[in-house]
Design an enzyme around this catalytic site. Structure first.
Site, PDB file in Angstrom:
ATOM      1  N   GLY A  63     -25.517  38.041  -5.615  1.00 43.77           N
ATOM      2  CA  GLY A  63     -24.641  36.947  -5.209  1.00 43.77           C
ATOM      3  C   GLY A  63     -24.415  36.861  -3.716  1.00 43.77           C
ATOM      4  O   GLY A  63     -23.450  36.240  -3.273  1.00 43.77           O
ATOM      5  N   LYS A  64     -25.323  37.436  -2.910  1.00 46.09           N
ATOM      6  CA  LYS A  64     -25.150  37.392  -1.443  1.00 46.09           C
ATOM      7  C   LYS A  64     -25.219  35.954  -0.935  1.00 46.09           C
ATOM      8  O   LYS A  64     -24.384  35.518  -0.141  1.00 46.09           O
ATOM      9  CB  LYS A  64     -26.239  38.233  -0.774  1.00 46.09           C
ATOM     10  CG  LYS A  64     -26.254  39.698  -1.172  1.00 46.09           C
ATOM     11  CD  LYS A  64     -27.298  40.484  -0.429  1.00 46.09           C
ATOM     12  CE  LYS A  64     -28.719  40.021  -0.747  1.00 46.09           C
ATOM     13  NZ  LYS A  64     -29.102  40.220  -2.139  1.00 46.09           N
ATOM     14  N   THR A  65     -26.226  35.206  -1.391  1.00 47.71           N
ATOM     15  CA  THR A  65     -26.393  33.823  -0.935  1.00 47.71           C
ATOM     16  C   THR A  65     -25.213  32.964  -1.374  1.00 47.71           C
ATOM     17  O   THR A  65     -24.684  32.154  -0.603  1.00 47.71           O
ATOM     18  CB  THR A  65     -27.703  33.241  -1.474  1.00 47.71           C
ATOM     19  OG1 THR A  65     -28.798  34.057  -1.037  1.00 47.71           O
ATOM     20  CG2 THR A  65     -27.915  31.818  -0.997  1.00 47.71           C
ATOM     21  N   GLU A  94       0.850  -1.211   0.000  1.00 48.85           N
ATOM     22  CA  GLU A  94       0.000   0.000   0.000  1.00 48.85           C
ATOM     23  C   GLU A  94       0.876   1.247   0.000  1.00 48.85           C
ATOM     24  O   GLU A  94       0.654   2.190  -0.762  1.00 48.85           O
ATOM     25  CB  GLU A  94      -0.867   0.035   1.272  1.00 48.85           C
ATOM     26  CG  GLU A  94      -2.119  -0.776   1.225  1.00 48.85           C
ATOM     27  CD  GLU A  94      -2.932  -0.614   2.509  1.00 48.85           C
ATOM     28  OE1 GLU A  94      -3.880  -1.373   2.677  1.00 48.85           O
ATOM     29  OE2 GLU A  94      -2.610   0.268   3.333  1.00 48.85           O
ATOM     30  N   GLY A  97     -26.710  43.806  -0.098  1.00 52.70           N
ATOM     31  CA  GLY A  97     -26.642  44.143  -1.512  1.00 52.70           C
ATOM     32  C   GLY A  97     -27.974  43.926  -2.199  1.00 52.70           C
ATOM     33  O   GLY A  97     -28.931  43.393  -1.618  1.00 52.70           O
ATOM     34  N   MET A  98     -28.055  44.323  -3.452  1.00 50.49           N
ATOM     35  CA  MET A  98     -29.294  44.199  -4.211  1.00 50.49           C
ATOM     36  C   MET A  98     -29.581  42.733  -4.534  1.00 50.49           C
ATOM     37  O   MET A  98     -28.688  41.876  -4.474  1.00 50.49           O
ATOM     38  CB  MET A  98     -29.199  45.008  -5.505  1.00 50.49           C
ATOM     39  CG  MET A  98     -28.125  44.530  -6.467  1.00 50.49           C
ATOM     40  SD  MET A  98     -28.019  45.544  -7.965  1.00 50.49           S
ATOM     41  CE  MET A  98     -29.514  45.053  -8.812  1.00 50.49           C
ATOM     42  N   GLY A  99     -30.835  42.457  -4.865  1.00 49.89           N
ATOM     43  CA  GLY A  99     -31.223  41.105  -5.224  1.00 49.89           C
ATOM     44  C   GLY A  99     -30.473  40.614  -6.442  1.00 49.89           C
ATOM     45  O   GLY A  99     -30.251  41.363  -7.403  1.00 49.89           O
ATOM     46  N   GLY A 100     -30.068  39.344  -6.410  1.00 45.45           N
ATOM     47  CA  GLY A 100     -29.371  38.756  -7.548  1.00 45.45           C
ATOM     48  C   GLY A 100     -27.906  39.085  -7.625  1.00 45.45           C
ATOM     49  O   GLY A 100     -27.227  38.720  -8.583  1.00 45.45           O
TER      50      GLY A 100
END
Length: 1314
Positions: A222-224, A89, A217-220
């Protein structure tokens, strides 16, 4: 930058970790615990007794499993080496380890690394039975290699505690996996830097407190995605972790918050059946663990109070990440501003990368789609959501489908994007929704303050509304104060306005498309639904009756463009119908002199007119103007303006109303807050009724001679006055005035200011002789005075003054500053003042002191301690002493033109001093021993300086410039990082100690010194060397190879040459290497003035390309002469060891009193150009014909030259031969006819040459022959075989050869072609 480059080459593995161990030693204890710890963290782990299926060959399965594992953990125990299975091994593991895809970590369980490496102790005993086996050597090698790897030794970590070691191992393996995985997903573009920023803000290494951070930040945007990437990377560092997504959506359901509470606790405690009864359970159960919790898409404070109420809910070391579109939610929950991180949209490069991944599954677009991809990326404007949606939608579609999709986006927004973005809009109060739609459709790009006036005119609470929109990431304010929003948010707002009636614009609340507005106006389709119109570049004729039906219109912005005067006159102002309900009216280029008579602006609050012809306003009753609050007039033609009835006026701006001579203000203007008058012709201005004025700007009102201010103007905060004819100004009643700026009021002679002033700036008020400051000016922090006639300045009451700047006040003789005020003073600049003494003893907090051209200053008293002083600049010709012993933190000292300065006292230690410059001072001694961090030192024209003490080490010193001083010795041994040394005109310098090594020294100038020897030390990077007029210099010591880079040198005037003590091999050839040697006659010798012998001076100019990596100056000529050398000995000195040692020389010029050319000249094997000018040479050595690379041979004014070598034709590469003014030369050797490359042959004014070789026609390449001024009467017949040959001479000379059509070049020169 996009972190995707690894995605295309990273290999995916079946197992994260492969465990290699001896079962009988560790299977049921250490390895078992390790295996379960790894699997609990989600790390896929191979262990032979768990994974090998029955009926399969173990060896084959092992090999596949080893290859399919990313990491290997090898547990070395006492009996590990006794198993051939384990050793096989290990051999396979070490083979895989050598590739970049696998990594092995040894664990020394109950053996030591040296025992494994050397097979000693228990390992030797275990390996004993394998010594005679065929595989023994490769097993031993594998053991040695594995023992050399970085790993863990149980007995030396955590005092042998297995559990702690296992925890550490799992953490490190998890970290390695996350580092690897972070670059695996090629679609996580641009995350690397953003993740680092978030992790840095979390500061997970500090475990004594709980930290909450916000990602906003604004929606969309990339916060998530960002939060998930951070969670995946660091969650293993915590005892429990939970990622709660869609908090906003989930909390809207019945029992939503309780279900989220259960999710958090279930994740953290790893108990899916846990029962939660509310916040009290959350607090009780979470407190005992260090946890990581991510709350994604939070939009209300209630959600945070239920899921992460207070820091004391969590154990120290815990971290909470909150993502939201609502900044106010984070502020309300107590998240510090510095821990609220705004998510930036993708850069162009990142957007390109992400889109290409989704649309093409590669880093670059498919061929033919580059321009289309750019259009899509431009439309997305950096929003990750849009990029992903469009990339996925367009993948696999042909070019026509792409173009169709792009055309559709111009009118129909992307549904998926709007759905996400509209969540923020839906959460707004109704009035804030109206403000948002106004900004999206009309006000984007406006200055924020102007937009506030427009919105307030329409009845909105604009300031709070815009703040809410900003906190919800729906708008931004640029650095220049303009309203801005993302293109898709603007698109969303316009879509909301249009979507109910997409094909009926007359039913929209806001209109901004020119064609639609013109159609509605021309066809009189207006409705009461229309509230706002923005119409640019239109003819007012379209508004004749079209606005009449728009009874709900509150905002109108129109920019009139008229094709001709006649058209405007035909319309007439009374034919224009402006709705009486207007609250804000903005007109550009209004062509009429008055408003329509039928216009009753009862509701008008804001009025803006730019470039209009109005010379009178409406004649209506008092009630008409009662609502007018804002007036903004630019370039209007009115001579007078009567706003006496506008009692509610708050803001008045008259800009470039160049004809305005009368302004009638209300008797009482109690609501007027801001008044700006710029470029008017007003002579008087009565503001007695404007008691609540806050901002007053009077710029370039060049006729203004009288200004009546209220007795008390308690609200005035800012006053800017420029280019007026005011003579006096009394502002004592403006008790709360904070900032006063006065410029170019050249008639102003008297100024009285108030006690609460914070900033006072007065420039170019050249008649100002009196400035009356209050007895107390406790608020004054900054005072600037420039170009005044003030003689005295009393600042005794300005006890908190921090910045004082007085320039060009050439009559100022007295400056009174209290000791108390000096405590706060940080910056003092006095320029061109006539002060004689300046007492700064109390200025302990002074940071910058600049005394420029204070030519009468004789006394400067510095504080005993100036610990804050960093920069000091003095130009004070009469100052004699300067005591800076207390300024031990000084960073920059610049003293110039202090011609009487004889004493400078520096601190014993000035460790912060980086730049020191003394110029034109009379200092005799200077002690710099305590300045060991000095970087630049300038001591120029300090002509009395005889003693300079340098630090033992000055490792930061890069530049020294010491010119024109009386130093005799200079010790620079400690300056080994010096880059430039300039000692020009140090005429008394006899001793210089250089560092042993000066690897960074590039420039060295020591001209006109009295040095006899110079030891340069190791200076391999020296590029410039100037030893001009060093008449005493007899020895220069240069180590091997240390002058290779010298490209610019000046050795002229160096009368006495001893050898440069250099020993180095010949450097590489440099095409620009050139030496010019000049010998001139002297009347006297500076070294031997009494010796009556011929005297000569040598001048050597050496030029070399900076591009050359290795130069030739290391072989510079060594002459061994003085000025009393005879010509005979001179010729002997120019020998093989001198010029001829420069084997790489390409160009050589010998000029002046040189009697002979060295016989060894043929040693210059790379020589291409040889010039002899004005020499005393009579004959050339035959060996010159061996210069095989010589291309040019030039003799110029070598009058004594009698003969050329007979074998001159052996110069087979010669292309140009010039014999100019060789007056004693008679014959040209026949051998030149053998030259195959000769193109130019010039022998002008060789008056004794009467013929050319008969076979000169054999020189087929000859293109030019110059025989001007020679005695040649006939040309050889073969000459006429050289077709195209140009023959130059005097016109009469060429015509004597019967040449016709001779071309005259000048008065004396002509030519003829064969």
């Amino acid at each position: 930058m996009a972190s995707t480059s690894a995605s295309s080459i990273q290999k995916s593995f079946k197992y994260d970790v492969f465990l290699s161990f001896r079962g009988e030693d560790t299977r049921k204890n250490f390895v078992d615990h390790l295996y379960h710890a790894l699997t609990q963290k989600g790390i896929s782990t191979y262990r032979d007794d768990e994974e090998i299926k029955k009926g399969e060959k173990i060896s084959d399965e092992l090999i596949r499993s080893i290859k399919d594992s990313k990491f290997y953990i090898i547990v070395f125990s006492k009996n590990y080496a006794s198993s051939s299975w384990c050793l096989d091994e290990l051999v396979k593991i070490m083979e895989c380890q050598k590739t970049n895809e696998h990594t092995a970590f040894p664990v020394f369980y109950d053996v030591e690394p040296t025992e494994v490496r050397k097979q000693s102790g228990p390992v030797e005993k275990a390996f004993e039975k394998h010594k005679e086996e065929e595989s023994a050597e490769k097993w031993k090698k594998a053991l040695r290699e594995a023992a050399d790897l970085a790993g863990w030794e149980l007995k030396n970590i955590f005092d042998g505690h297995e559990a702690k070691l296992i925890t550490k191992m799992v953490e490190e393996i998890s970290l390695e996996l996350r580092f690897t995985d972070s670059s695996v997903d090629g679609k996580l573009v641009g995350m690397e830097t953003r993740v680092k920023d978030v992790v840095s803000s979390l500061d997970i290494n500090i475990e004594d407190h709980v930290r909450m951070i916000g990602i906003w930040g604004m929606g969309g945007a990339g916060k998530t995605t960002l939060a998930r990437a951070v969670f995946d990377q660091i969650s293993f560092r915590f005892e429990g972790s939970s990622f709660v997504g869609n908090v906003r959506e989930m909390s809207g359901n019945p029992r939503g918050l309780k279900s989220l509470q259960k999710q958090v606790l279930s994740d953290v405690l790893n108990d899916p059946n846990i029962i939660v009864n509310g916040a009290s359970d959350m607090k009780r159960m979470m407190r005992g663990r260090k946890v990581l919790v991510v709350l994604d898409d939070v939009d209300h404070i209630d959600q945070l109070e239920a899921l992460a109420g207070e820091p004391n809910w969590f154990n120290p070391g815990s971290r909470v990440i909150i993502t939201t579109r609502e900044e106010q939610v984070l502020v309300a929950h107590g998240v510090p501003n510095n821990l609220i991180l705004h998510v930036n949209l993708l850069s162009r490069e990142e957007a390109n990368c992400l889109f290409n991944r989704y649309a093409f599954r590669r880093l670059i677009p498919n061929q033919g789609y580059e321009e289309l991809a750019c259009q899509v990326i431009h439309y997305a404007a950096g929003l990750p959501l849009t990029i992903k949606v469009l990339g996925s939608f367009l993948r696999g579609k042909d070019e026509l489908e792409w173009r169709d999709a792009l055309d559709r986006l111009k009118t129909i927004p992307l549904k998926e994007t709007l759905k996400i973005l509209e969540v923020s809009y839906d959460g707004l109060e109704e009035d804030y929704k109206e403000i948002f739609l106004d900004v999206a459709c009309i006000l984007k790009g406006w200055k924020k303050e102007k937009a506030i006036r427009a919105l307030e005119s329409c009845g909105f609470h604009a300031r709070s509304g815009l703040k809410v929109l900003e906190q919800k990431s729906l708008i931004t304010v640029t650095r220049y104060g303009n309203l801005d929003m993302h293109d898709h948010i603007e698109e969303m707002g316009k879509n909301i306005v249009r979507r109910l009636h997409p094909n009926e614009p007359h039913r929209h609340s806001r209109l901004w498309i020119k064609e639609e507005i013109e159609d509605i106006l021309v066809n009189n389709k207006g409705t009461k639904a229309i509230r706002c119109i923005k119409l640019l570049l239109v003819n007012l004729s379209v508004a004749k009756e079209g606005l009449q039906k728009m009874r709900g219109l509150r905002f109108l912005e129109m920019d009139h463009r008229c094709d001709g005067d006649c058209e405007c006159k035909d319309i007439g102002e009374d034919n224009i119908c402006l709705p009486n309900g207007l609250r804000y009216l903005s007109l550009y280029n209004y062509p009429f002199k008055c408003f329509p008579k039928n216009f009753q602006p009862n509701n008008l609050v804001g009025l803006q007119m730019l470039h209009s012809n109005v010379d009178q306003h409406w004649e209506v009753g008092e009630k008409v103007l009662k609502n007018l609050r804002f007036i903004d007039l630019w370039n209007c033609g009115s001579q007078s303006l009567n706003i006496g009835l506008s009692m509610n006026l708050e803001w008045l701006n008259l800009y470039r109303c160049n004809h305005l001579v009368e302004l009638h203000m209300p008797v009482e203007s109690l609501k007027l807050k801001s008044l700006r008058l710029i470029n008017t012709k007003l002579k008087t201005l009565n503001l007695k009724g404007a008691q609540n004025l806050e901002i007053l700007v009077l710029e370039k009102c060049e006729d203004l001679v009288e200004l009546d201010m209220p007795i008390e103007c308690l609200m005035l905060e800012r006053f800017h006055l420029s280019n007026t004819k005011l003579k006096t100004l009394n502002l004592k009643g403006c008790r709360n005035l904070e900032r006063l700026e006065i410029e170019q009021c050249e008639d102003l002679v008297e100024l009285k200011v108030c006690r609460n002033l914070e900033t006072l700036n007065i420039y170019q008020c050249e008649d100002l002789v009196e400035l009356e400051m209050p007895a107390e000016s406790l608020m004054l922090k900054s005072l600037h005075l420039g170009n005044t006639k003030l003689k005295t300045l009393n600042l005794k009451g300005a006890q908190n003054l921090q910045k004082l700047d007085v320039k060009q006040c050439e009559d100022l003789v007295e400056l009174d500053m209290p000791v108390e005020s000096s405590l706060m003073l940080k910056r003092l600049h006095l320029g061109n003042a006539k002060l004689k003494t300046l007492n700064l003893k109390g200025c302990w907090n002074l940071e910058t002191l600049d005394l420029e051209k204070c030519e009468d200053l004789v006394e400067l008293h510095m504080p005993v301690e100036s610990l804050i002083l960093k920069t000091l600049h003095l130009c004070t010709p009469k100052l004699k002493t300067l005591n800076l012993k207390g300024a031990r933190n000084l960073e920059k000292l610049d003293v110039e033109q202090c011609e009487e300065l004889i004493e400078l006292n520096l601190p014993v230690e000035s460790l912060e001093l980086k730049c020191l410059s003394l110029q034109c001072c009379k200092v005799k001694t200077l002690n710099l021993k305590g300045t060991r961090n000095l970087e630049t030192l300038y001591l120029n024209h300090c002509e009395d300086l005889v003693e300079l003490h340098m630090p033992i080490e000055s490792l930061n010193l890069k530049l020294i410039c010491l010119r024109y001083n009386k130093l005799k010795t200079l010790n620079l041994k400690g300056t080994r990082n010096l880059e430039m040394l300039d000692l020009e005109q140090c005429e008394d310098l006899v001793e210089l100690h250089m560092p042993v090594e000066s690897f960074k020294l590039r420039s060295f100038n020591i001209c006109c010194s009295k040095l006899r020897t110079l030891d340069l030390g190791l200076t391999p990077n020296l590029e410039e060397l100037d030893l001009k007029d060093c008449y005493d210099l007899v020895e220069v010591h240069v180590p091997v190879g240390c002058l290779k880079k010298v490209a610019c040198s000046n050795l002229s005037g160096w009368v006495m040459f001893a050898p440069l003590l250099v020993n180095q091999g010949f450097p590489e050839v440099d095409p620009r290497t050139e030496l010019i040697l000049t010998v001139t006659s002297l009347d006297t010798s500076s070294l031997h003035p009494d010796i009556n012998l011929p005297k000569f001076q040598l001048r050597c100019v050496y030029n070399e390309s900076l591009l050359s990596p290795s130069g030739n100056l290391g072989k510079l000529i060594s002459f061994g002469l003085c000025g009393c050398t005879s010509l005979a000995s001179l010729s002997g000195s120019i020998s093989l060891r001198s010029i001829c040692g420069l084997q790489c020389l390409k160009k050589l010029t010998l000029e002046g009193f040189i009697p002979e050319v060295p016989n060894e000249l043929d040693q210059l094997e790379f020589l291409e150009e040889l010039t002899l000018s004005s020499t005393k040479i009579k004959h050339l050595p035959d060996r010159i014909c061996m210069l095989k690379r010589l291309k040019l041979l030039r003799f110029k004014s070598c009058w004594l030259l009698e003969q050329l070598p007979e074998d001159l034709g052996r110069l087979e590469c010669l292309e140009e031969l010039y014999l100019t003014e060789c007056l004693f030369l008679r014959d040209i050797p026949n051998s030149i006819c053998e030259m195959k490359r000769l193109k130019c042959f010039h022998l002008p004014y060789c008056v004794l040459v009467e013929k050319l070789p008969e076979e000169i026609g054999r020189i087929n390449c000859l293109k030019e022959l110059n025989i001007e001024g020679t005695g040649i009467k006939h040309l050889p017949q073969s000459t006429f075989q050289l077709k195209g040959l140009r023959i130059l001479g005097s016109r009469w000379q060429l015509e004597s050869y019967d040449f016709t059509s001779v071309t005259q070049i000048s008065e004396y020169m002509a030519f003829w072609y064969i």
